[in-house]
Design an enzyme around this catalytic site. Structure first.
Site, PDB file in Angstrom:
ATOM      1  N   ASN A  15       0.844  -1.346   0.025  1.00 24.88           N
ATOM      2  CA  ASN A  15      -0.217  -0.168   0.022  1.00 24.88           C
ATOM      3  C   ASN A  15       0.952   1.340   0.095  1.00 24.88           C
ATOM      4  O   ASN A  15       0.508   2.288  -0.650  1.00 24.88           O
ATOM      5  CB  ASN A  15      -1.132   0.115   1.115  1.00 24.88           C
ATOM      6  N   HIS A 108      -8.029  -0.805   5.963  1.00 21.58           N
ATOM      7  CA  HIS A 108      -8.660  -1.917   6.708  1.00 21.58           C
ATOM      8  C   HIS A 108      -9.174  -2.995   5.427  1.00 21.58           C
ATOM      9  O   HIS A 108      -9.954  -2.535   4.645  1.00 21.58           O
ATOM     10  CB  HIS A 108      -9.581  -1.768   7.657  1.00 21.58           C
ATOM     11  N   GLU A 173      -7.267  -2.142  -2.321  1.00 24.26           N
ATOM     12  CA  GLU A 173      -6.849  -1.344  -1.592  1.00 24.26           C
ATOM     13  C   GLU A 173      -5.920  -0.097  -2.275  1.00 24.26           C
ATOM     14  O   GLU A 173      -5.760   0.860  -1.974  1.00 24.26           O
ATOM     15  CB  GLU A 173      -5.938  -2.095  -0.578  1.00 24.26           C
TER      16      GLU A 173
HETATM   17  C1  GAR Z   1      -3.043  -4.935   3.890  1.00 34.21           C
HETATM   18  O1  GAR Z   1      -4.208  -5.680   3.372  1.00 34.21           O
HETATM   19  C2  GAR Z   1      -3.954  -3.773   5.052  1.00 34.21           C
HETATM   20  O2  GAR Z   1      -5.214  -3.472   4.555  1.00 34.21           O
HETATM   21  C3  GAR Z   1      -3.871  -4.752   6.170  1.00 34.21           C
HETATM   22  O3  GAR Z   1      -2.330  -5.328   6.080  1.00 34.21           O
HETATM   23  C4  GAR Z   1      -2.124  -5.326   4.851  1.00 34.21           C
HETATM   24  C5  GAR Z   1      -0.830  -4.600   4.548  1.00 34.21           C
HETATM   25  O4  GAR Z   1      -0.020  -5.087   3.170  1.00 34.21           O
HETATM   26  N1  GAR Z   1      -3.842  -3.876   7.300  1.00 34.21           N
HETATM   27  C6  GAR Z   1      -4.508  -4.347   8.365  1.00 34.21           C
HETATM   28  O5  GAR Z   1      -5.111  -5.557   8.455  1.00 34.21           O
HETATM   29  C7  GAR Z   1      -4.739  -3.385   9.498  1.00 34.21           C
HETATM   30  N2  GAR Z   1      -5.578  -3.979  10.501  1.00 34.21           N
HETATM   31  P1  GAR Z   1       0.881  -4.050   2.749  1.00 34.21           P
HETATM   32  O6  GAR Z   1       1.832  -4.003   3.892  1.00 34.21           O
HETATM   33  O7  GAR Z   1       1.392  -4.847   1.460  1.00 34.21           O
HETATM   34  O8  GAR Z   1       0.377  -2.759   2.401  1.00 34.21           O
END
Ligand code: GAR
Length: 199
Positions: A15, A108, A173
């Site tokens: 993200n 989220h 996302e």
């Molecule tokens: C993502 O899916 C985000 O939405 C989630 O962790 C992942 C991080 O991915 N966040 C949560 O679950 C927060 N409670 P990334 O490090 O590749 O962005």
């Protein structure tokens, strides 16, 4: 004036990468002052470094209590205008949230208010919802309870497992977070009670 943010990550940082890419494309009027992680060696740090962004590791284990840990995060954030939680897996205290009241944005991987907390995608698979998705919201003192900026929906199939559903949600996302940040950067978000008006 371009708003400055600090981005908090705990892991892979895809993200974060989505934000970096949109800024580089010139479609997101934002500047990332610092990327902060609570996990030494998190891959998100490499992405930040590659993009020329300063990184800071604040390892919870090195601090006696949460207050000291968060004080260090605040010090690293400095004078940013806002804080983005992009896969930051720690609950922040009410003090920290109040310090950044209406200035912390989280992504989220579920359609809130369903499936708060950890393993949101697994919760959706186990519950058997036919739709899943992600939510970008302002952070309040609760867990994943703050005013919702926007949501993206994906189908959930019987054949899905946690990983396949998570991958489908993750694609959204990467669209949702830059989109929400753009609205914020352009001062188009107005918090009315617990609802967000997009101007
Ligand atoms: C993502 O899916 C985000 O939405 C989630 O962790 C992942 C991080 O991915 N966040 C949560 O679950 C927060 N409670 P990334 O490090 O590749 O962005």
């Amino acid at each position: 004036m371009t708003k400055k943010v600090g981005v908090l990550v705990s892991g892979r940082g895809s993200n974060l990468q989505a934000i970096i890419d949109k800024i580089a494309e010139g479609t997101l009027p934002l500047s990332i002052s610092v990327v902060i992680t609570d996990v030494p060696g998190a891959f998100g740090l490499e992405r930040a470094t590659k993009a020329g962004i300063r990184t800071v590791t604040v390892n919870r284990k090195e601090f006696q209590d949460r207050a000291a840990f968060e004080e260090q995060i605040n010090a690293a954030l400095g004078d940013v205008d806002g804080v983005v939680l992009a896969g930051f897996m720690r609950i922040l205290s009410a003090d920290f949230i109040n310090r950044w009241y209406h200035k912390i944005i989280n992504i989220h991987p579920a359609l809130l208010p369903s499936f708060t907390g950890l393993h949101a995608q697994r919760q959706a698979v186990e519950y058997g919802t036919k739709l899943a998705g992600c939510t970008v919201h302002f952070v309040d003192a609760g867990t994943d309870t703050g005013p919702i900026i926007l949501q993206k929906v994906v189908p959930a199939y019987f054949e899905d497992d946690e990983d396949s559903l998570a991958a489908r949600i993750l694609e959204q996302e990467h669209i949702a977070l830059p989109e929400a940040l753009q609205l914020w950067a352009e001062d188009r978000l107005e918090i009315v009670g617990r609802r967000v008006k997009i101007n």
